[in-house]
Design an enzyme around this catalytic site. Structure first.
Site, PDB file in Angstrom:
ATOM      1  N   HIS A  66       9.623 -32.555  17.039  1.00  0.00           N
ATOM      2  CA  HIS A  66       9.095 -34.001  16.900  1.00  0.00           C
ATOM      3  C   HIS A  66       9.572 -34.467  18.272  1.00  0.00           C
ATOM      4  CE1 HIS A  66       8.518 -34.234  12.608  1.00  0.00           C
ATOM      5  NE2 HIS A  66       8.032 -33.303  12.791  1.00  0.00           N
ATOM      6  N   TYR A 129      18.941 -41.840  11.982  1.00  0.00           N
ATOM      7  CA  TYR A 129      18.754 -41.930  13.689  1.00  0.00           C
ATOM      8  C   TYR A 129      18.656 -42.962  13.773  1.00  0.00           C
ATOM      9  CZ  TYR A 129      15.265 -37.819  12.101  1.00  0.00           C
ATOM     10  OH  TYR A 129      14.916 -36.219  11.200  1.00  0.00           O
TER      11      TYR A 129
END
Length: 461
Positions: A66, A129
């Site tokens: 992604h 993240y």
């Protein structure tokens, strides 16, 4: 335990951070994100705003590839992973792959447009993240995906994908040959109807341009609605530049609204969205008593226009990502001094032109070149003087050059003092010296084109 270090990779902007993990009998501790230390090492100051955590139950859980419209710092809080990153941005690096095993002692900075994927190598792996934009459905719509099993990428997954845990969505992602690269962040030009705005849109055909009709900079409601999400750069080429009218009651209000209040709203939006703000300023922030103006010269404006530009400059300087470009005597496609003199010459008019105000012309294509250069080399943010180079001249000198180029006798131009020219006219005060010191811009590798050469080309066209 070891020192904090930073290393580049084969993918431009993808950086590996070796973290300083402190362990004892109780476990370990690390500074997973330490802005001052990491930025000092060379990591971008990417201003994270959201932290996401992925818990993975078993070894073999595989996620990606992604690419998202923001930068992120990825790391492991518990367990171990095999990470794979693929450059999905347009350019020579498209499709380039970097792989690496990560444990709690390593983090990776992933720039916008680089695809991120990982496979867990241990049960109960926790993957983090840290991102610099808020997730939203609209943001997800701009993701770029690539298939984990793409043959051309040839990623050597430790656990074969046919035995790994994948989502159905990840299995269906396109092969690299069918991937449309993630486009760079958009660019916005305010003041698109002016000389510089038109030049910027010519150079940036994919940019969005807003004219006065599109955005009323004197309307607080319109300013409150400025949305810079998705824009990487906004250039403020809009300003109230009617120097003499700015001294009137109505002009003063419009000048402050356009050159200060609107700039404050734009600065706030740029900071909120981490957009680079390029703002155009003027030599009028100085009184002209210094023959060559440096970027760090204190403000000393003579009139309302200069006062509003100086106030706007002070606001822009508070934006973390800003380039404040100070210019003088701007010439482009539209109404300007050179065009006026050329018209007078063609009609055989003998003008009186001020001979005791000095500076250099700044052609709009020079400003465009400077903007492109500063963005391309990622020059330090701050204030830069921008004008064409060469000798400092007076308005009368330039007028004579124009007359000669149009085949007219330069002696037709009568040199007068600013006092003589303004006698009987309601004119605002103007700086005597407008020339800008170009050393700071030159130190970034930019070479200013001589004003005389550009003037000849401009008149030839």
């Amino acid at each position: 335990m070891g020192d904090l270090t930073l290393a580049s990779t084969a993918i431009d902007g993808l950086q590996v951070i070796r973290l300083d993990v402190r362990a004892d009998n109780r476990g370990w501790f690390k500074e997973n994100w330490q802005r001052a230390k990491m930025v000092a090492l060379g990591l971008p100051d990417f201003s994270p705003v959201q932290n996401n955590v992925s818990f993975n139950t078993t070894a073999g859980a595989t996620r990606g590839i992604h690419a998202e419209p923001w930068d992120k710092l990825v790391s492991v809080a518990h367990g171990r992973i095999f990470g794979a990153w693929v450059d999905l941005r347009p350019g020579d690096g498209f499709g380039r792959v970097v792989t690496l095993e990560l444990g709690p002692d390593t983090a990776v900075f992933v720039p916008r447009g680089v695809g991120n994927a990982f496979q867990t190598l241990a049960d109960d792996t926790v993957y983090s993240y840290l991102v610099n934009d808020h997730w939203s459905p609209a943001a997800k719509a701009s993701y770029t995906f690539c298939n984990l099993a793409d043959e051309t990428l040839a990623i050597a997954w430790p656990i074969p994908l046919d035995r790994a845990e994948l989502s159905e969505a990840d299995r269906r992602h396109p092969r690299l040959a069918d991937v449309t690269p993630m486009p760079p962040p958009r660019r916005l030009v305010l003041g698109a109807g002016g000389q510089l705005g038109r030049a910027l849109l010519t150079a940036w055909p994919d940019a969005t341009g807003l004219t006065r009709a599109d955005l009323d900079l004197t309307d607080p409601a319109a300013l409150a609605g400025i949305d810079l999400s998705g824009y990487g750069v906004v250039v403020n080429a809009a300003a109230y530049t009617a120097v003499d009218a700015a001294e009137t009651e109505q002009g003063r209000r419009v000048a402050w609204a356009t050159n200060v209040a609107a700039v404050a709203a734009l600065a706030h939006a740029a900071e909120e969205h981490r957009t680079t703000l390029v703002h155009l300023s003027s030599d009028y922030v100085f009184d002209g008593t210094v023959e060559l103006h440096r970027e760090d010269e204190p403000f000393s404006p003579l009139g309302v226009y200069g006062q509003t530009k100086a106030a706007g400059d002070a606001v822009v300087a508070t934006v973390p990502r800003h380039y404040l470009l100070r210019t003088s005597w701007v010439i482009g496609d539209g109404k300007n001094f050179v065009a006026t003199m050329a018209s007078l010459a063609d009609r055989g008019v003998a003008p009186s032109v001020v001979a005791d105000q000095f500076g250099r012309l700044t052609f709009t294509d020079e400003i465009v070149r400077a903007v492109n250069h500063l963005l391309a080399v990622e020059a330090p943010y701050g204030t830069y003087n921008v004008s064409n180079g060469g000798p400092v001249t007076s308005w009368a000198d330039i007028a004579r050059e124009v007359y000669a180029a149009r085949g007219q006798d330069p002696a037709t131009v009568t040199a007068v003092t600013a006092e003589e020219y303004g006698r009987g006219k309601d004119l605002a005060p103007r700086p005597r010296h407008s020339a800008l010191d170009l050393a700071k811009l030159s130190a970034t590798g930019f070479r200013s084109r001589p004003a005389a050469d550009r003037l000849a080309e401009y008149l030839a066209r």
